[in-house]
Design a protein around this motif. Structure first.
Motif, PDB file in Angstrom:
ATOM      1  N   HIS A 130      23.931  55.172   7.043  1.00  0.00           N
ATOM      2  CA  HIS A 130      23.316  56.433   7.463  1.00  0.00           C
ATOM      3  C   HIS A 130      22.009  56.680   6.730  1.00  0.00           C
ATOM      4  O   HIS A 130      21.901  56.334   5.547  1.00  0.00           O
ATOM      5  CB  HIS A 130      24.263  57.605   7.163  1.00  0.00           C
ATOM      6  N   ASP A 184      22.043  57.208   2.738  1.00  0.00           N
ATOM      7  CA  ASP A 184      22.974  56.400   1.934  1.00  0.00           C
ATOM      8  C   ASP A 184      22.234  55.640   0.831  1.00  0.00           C
ATOM      9  O   ASP A 184      22.694  55.588  -0.318  1.00  0.00           O
ATOM     10  CB  ASP A 184      23.730  55.373   2.797  1.00  0.00           C
ATOM     11  N   HIS A 234      30.818  53.202   6.808  1.00  0.00           N
ATOM     12  CA  HIS A 234      30.578  52.552   5.507  1.00  0.00           C
ATOM     13  C   HIS A 234      31.350  51.234   5.433  1.00  0.00           C
ATOM     14  O   HIS A 234      30.825  50.227   4.969  1.00  0.00           O
ATOM     15  CB  HIS A 234      30.995  53.470   4.356  1.00  0.00           C
TER      16      HIS A 234
HETATM   17 ZN   LIG Z   1      26.899  57.332   4.772  1.00  0.00          ZN
END
Ligand SMILES: [Zn+2]
Length: 229
Positions: A15, A18, A126
């Motif tokens: 994302h 991150d 993730h």
């Molecule tokens: Zn993330």
């Protein structure tokens, strides 16, 4: 890794934000030492809001801009957006193929990504991102994997050093005492996210303090390191 004798690193993450949360202090150090860094953002981050007035499309646009600004703060050379739906990233052969192509195009010496084996990692993106990135790293090095890419002129890429962030078994710590401020500024570009986190600056500093505590480092980012021959 400490001696910074590498020129190109690739950060593959799920994302927008991150990379800033997990490893921007390390990235800033590398870039200050002359390393060229490429970001590969796998999803649009189009579900990361509690605001009832925000649409997924508008959020994706906003988060793309925020990610570009954060990358600029750090001096990241290139940001690639693969635009998968947030929360919908899946480990497929096609996605592995496209990441393999990107690795072969950019020829990084160091790869940084999510630890897909972190116990109780709940976010599916993730887990999927870490798996895809590592599977693509393996595919990149031998010419018969996705051989059409080699036929098209790309070269295999043998990455020998990997850092996994958000690991529950860290064994490598980077002292980010000199770059925490830059990390803060970079993460601060993700306004759509940090405004949802109470006292985020305090939280980030505490996190860095906790990460370094066992090593006698004041402010650190922790990683699981893989060294391949
Ligand atoms: Zn993330």
């Amino acid at each position: 890794m400490k001696d910074l004798r590498f020129e190109k690193a690739m950060i593959i993450f799920a994302h927008p934000d991150d990379a800033e949360v997990q490893c921007a202090g390390t990235i800033a150090l590398w870039i200050e030492a002359g390393v060229k860094v490429t970001y590969v953002v796998l999803t649009k981050g189009d579900k990361g809001t509690q605001d009832p007035a925000m649409t997924g499309e508008a959020l994706a646009r906003l988060r793309r801009e925020e990610q570009l600004r954060a990358a600029e703060v750090l001096g990241v050379e290139k940001v690639l957006f693969l635009d998968n739906g947030d929360g919908e990233l899946e480990v497929t052969m096609e996605k592995r193929r496209s990441l393999t192509r990107i690795i072969r195009e950019y020829q990084p010496e160091v790869l940084v990504t999510h630890d897909p084996w972190m116990r109780y990692q709940l976010h599916p993106d993730h887990r999927a991102c870490g798996t895809l990135a590592l599977d693509a790293m393996i595919s990149s090095r031998d010419r018969l994997y996705f051989s059409e890419q080699i036929d098209q002129g790309l070269k295999p890429c043998r990455i020998r050093r990997v850092l996994l962030f958000a690991s529950d078994q860290p064994d490598f710590w980077v002292d980010i005492g000199s770059t925490l401020d830059k990390k803060m500024r970079a993460l601060g570009q993700h306004q759509s996210q940090v405004t949802q986190w109470p006292k985020w600056e305090e939280w980030l500093r505490k996190r860095a303090e906790n990460a370094g505590a066992s090593q006698g480092i004041k402010l650190a980012e922790p990683f699981k390191r893989l060294v391949l021959s």
